[in-house]
Design a protein around this motif. Structure first.
Motif, PDB file in Angstrom:
ATOM      1  N   ASP A 132       0.831  -1.194   0.000  1.00 20.41           N
ATOM      2  CA  ASP A 132       0.000   0.000   0.000  1.00 20.41           C
ATOM      3  C   ASP A 132       0.866   1.245   0.000  1.00 20.41           C
ATOM      4  OD1 ASP A 132      -2.214  -1.641   0.034  1.00 20.41           O
ATOM      5  OD2 ASP A 132      -2.541  -1.462   2.213  1.00 20.41           O
ATOM      6  N   GLN A 158       2.483  -0.928  -7.877  1.00 14.48           N
ATOM      7  CA  GLN A 158       1.100  -0.959  -7.352  1.00 14.48           C
ATOM      8  C   GLN A 158       0.108  -1.030  -8.525  1.00 14.48           C
ATOM      9  OE1 GLN A 158       1.524   2.732  -5.140  1.00 14.48           O
ATOM     10  NE2 GLN A 158       1.113   1.617  -3.230  1.00 14.48           N
ATOM     11  N   VAL A 169      -3.408  -3.378  -4.002  1.00 12.97           N
ATOM     12  CA  VAL A 169      -3.426  -2.423  -2.901  1.00 12.97           C
ATOM     13  C   VAL A 169      -4.797  -2.436  -2.248  1.00 12.97           C
ATOM     14  CG1 VAL A 169      -1.678  -0.942  -3.950  1.00 12.97           C
ATOM     15  CG2 VAL A 169      -4.097  -0.511  -4.395  1.00 12.97           C
ATOM     16  N   THR A 170      -4.852  -2.085  -1.005  1.00 11.84           N
ATOM     17  CA  THR A 170      -6.114  -1.981  -0.272  1.00 11.84           C
ATOM     18  C   THR A 170      -6.840  -0.711  -0.704  1.00 11.84           C
ATOM     19  OG1 THR A 170      -5.164  -3.132   1.622  1.00 11.84           O
ATOM     20  CG2 THR A 170      -7.163  -1.840   1.995  1.00 11.84           C
TER      21      THR A 170
END
Length: 550
Positions: free
Chosen positions: A12, A61, A98-99
């Motif tokens: 993240d 990412q 990624v969150t």
């Protein structure tokens, strides 16, 4: 050498940062130990200049949302109506690494019910959101409901979003195709018809009064119907629209009930039958300009016959017409003074005139009048509702001496007829000039006998004793026929001033003088007489007043 397991937080963050610490111990002198420490320095030429900078490992990412949406219906035409609910299951998948946080789902053609917004969605995780859409007439007219959800999120200042894809295997191939719910267009009408009689007398409604019909038209399909009209082949007057077009668009919608009114006059044939059957048709046009129709049903008829096999009953509307048969017979007698002497003489006649009335609503046929005293015209007549006949039935009676002695002729006749079902209808005659109104039959109609006086005496009620040859004495025409008669005269104070038996107009009469030991002229004024004809067992007394003038 060393290893490090990457964490979600580092992904993240987009980087792994670490530093190696090197340390040793040097024994310079006895009991003089020195620790030597140094931090590692990143040898990457792109790392920041200087000593002891941490080693940074940058992580790629990926932000990837995937939205699917399903109406849980087969990919085929659905039978839907205005107001029906289509439910949707929306799934948001995080296919990146990624969150994601605060994911908002919107749908321009549906209402989100639950699960929105999504606060946190980890990579590889999915979130479930429910939504619904209420079917509108526009959806039905279009034949489909098309909608699509959008999921959006913000990551490091950038907005990422995805359009929903229909998961039905029969939907168009490709990503992000909208969810389409196909609607089957149906067209149908339903017509009900009830009737009631508008009358002032529900026991006896008569020809000329009207049946009032109320028509209810409903839309049994899911498309609006235009040019709606109700037709009834037996109603010649226009069937008029009353109410029901709530939105005023001149189209019959699914949730509307249109009311129409029509009238039909009763005739004698309908009344005699006791009911009237008829049926109407409603027709209109659907949006494809195809005619739609239905045969009327009577909702009060439980037979539920389906004439056109549309699953909707089509019972004929039967209006019951109350029936009542009622005759009235009036009998009037007139003394015929054939010799013109003003008295009833043996052999003179009485003429009887009969009026027969049909007081109610059914036809009465084969009507005859029976009279035990006279022969009445034997012809039979037929009378419709409220008709009457006053010329067919007549008869004459010859006066006898017994009638003269009695002073009157009294008798009663009977009318006999038959209703449409051959039930006998009768009535005992009534004398319309007799106001006693005795109801022998208990039918709320008087049945007084017809009484015709046989005028065997006539009293002249003026006395002018002046020897002019006119009214010089109290003249009683025909009194000589009753030798036993008793005549009394009273003053206005009730004093008897004259009395005799066997009164006659020759030598036994009152001439305005008092009777008794002292005869004298009585004064001018009004006097009262009582005449008893002296017939045994017959109470036949005449009373009245006479004016004495000089």
């Amino acid at each position: 050498t060393g290893t490090h397991t990457v964490t979600q937080a580092e992904i993240d963050a987009g980087v792994v940062s670490n530093t190696v610490h090197g340390a040793t111990t040097f024994n310079h002198h006895i009991n003089n130990i020195i620790d030597v420490v140094d931090d590692s320095d990143d040898s990457d030429i792109n790392s920041p200049a200087g000593q002891n900078d941490p080693t940074l490992t940058f992580i790629s990412q990926t932000i990837e949302l995937e939205v699917t949406k399903d109406d849980n219906l087969t990919y085929a035409e659905q039978v839907l109506n205005v107001g029906d609910i289509v439910n949707y299951d929306i799934y948001v998948h995080n296919n990146g690494n990624v969150t994601l946080t605060n994911i908002l789902v919107t749908d321009a053609n549906a209402i989100i019910l639950s699960g929105n917004p999504i606060p946190v969605l980890a990579p590889g995780a999915s979130a479930h959101i429910t939504a619904m859409h209420m079917v509108t007439q526009a959806d039905i007219d279009a034949g489909e409901i098309v909608n699509q959800a959008i999921a959006s999120t913000n990551f490091l200042g950038d907005v990422y979003e995805d359009l929903s894809d229909d998961t039905d295997p029969l939907s168009p191939v490709g990503n992000d195709d909208p969810t389409i719910t196909h609607i089957k267009k149906t067209s149908g009408l339903s017509l009900t018809k009830v009737g009631y009689i508008s009358t002032t007398n529900m026991i006896c409604p008569k020809p000329g009064e009207e049946i009032i019909y109320t028509f209810e038209v409903r839309n049994t399909g899911n498309q609006n119907i235009s040019n709606v009209e109700v037709l009834d082949p037996q109603i010649t007057t226009p069937i008029t629209y009353v109410s029901g077009d709530v939105d005023g668009d001149n189209k019959l919608g699914q949730n509307e009930i249109w009311l129409f009114n029509g009238t039909y006059p009763l005739d004698q044939q309908m009344v005699d039958l006791g009911y009237f059957d008829n049926q109407a048709i409603v027709r209109g046009l659907n949006p494809q300009n195809v005619s739609v129709s239905d045969i009327s049903d009577d909702p009060t008829n439980p037979a539920d016959v389906d004439l056109n096999n549309d699953g909707d009953p089509d019972d004929i509307t039967r209006t019951i017409i109350p029936q009542h048969a009622d005759l009235i017979l009036l009998k009037r007698g007139v003394f015929n003074d054939e010799n013109g002497n003003g008295l009833a003489d043996e052999g003179e006649t009485i003429s009887y005139y009969f009026t027969v009335k049909n007081r109610c609503n059914v036809t009465i046929h084969d009507i005859r009048v029976n009279d035990p005293l006279i022969d009445v015209n034997p012809a039979a007549i037929t009378l419709g509702a409220v008709q009457e006949d006053n010329h067919t039935f007549r008869g004459n009676y010859i006066i006898t001496l017994a009638d003269i002695e009695r002073g009157y002729v009294e008798n009663t006749a009977t009318a006999i007829g038959y209703d449409p079902f051959n039930n006998q209808v009768t009535d005992i005659s009534d004398d319309p000039t007799n106001f006693t109104d005795v109801d022998v039959e208990n039918d709320n109609e008087p049945d007084d006998p017809t009484i015709v006086r046989t005028p065997n005496i006539r009293v002249y009620e003026l006395l002018t004793p002046n020897d002019d040859g006119l009214n010089d004495h109290f003249y009683i025409l025909g009194i000589e026929s009753f030798p036993n008669s008793v005549v009394k005269v009273y003053s206005r104070w009730g004093n008897l001033v004259f009395q005799t038996t066997g009164y006659n107009n020759t030598d036994n009469y009152w001439d305005g003088y008092s009777q008794g030991n002292k005869k004298y002229k009585l004064p001018v004024g009004v006097y009262y007489y009582v005449i008893d004809l002296g017939i045994p067992n017959v109470k036949n007394i005449y009373t009245g007043s006479i004016y004495l003038n000089r």
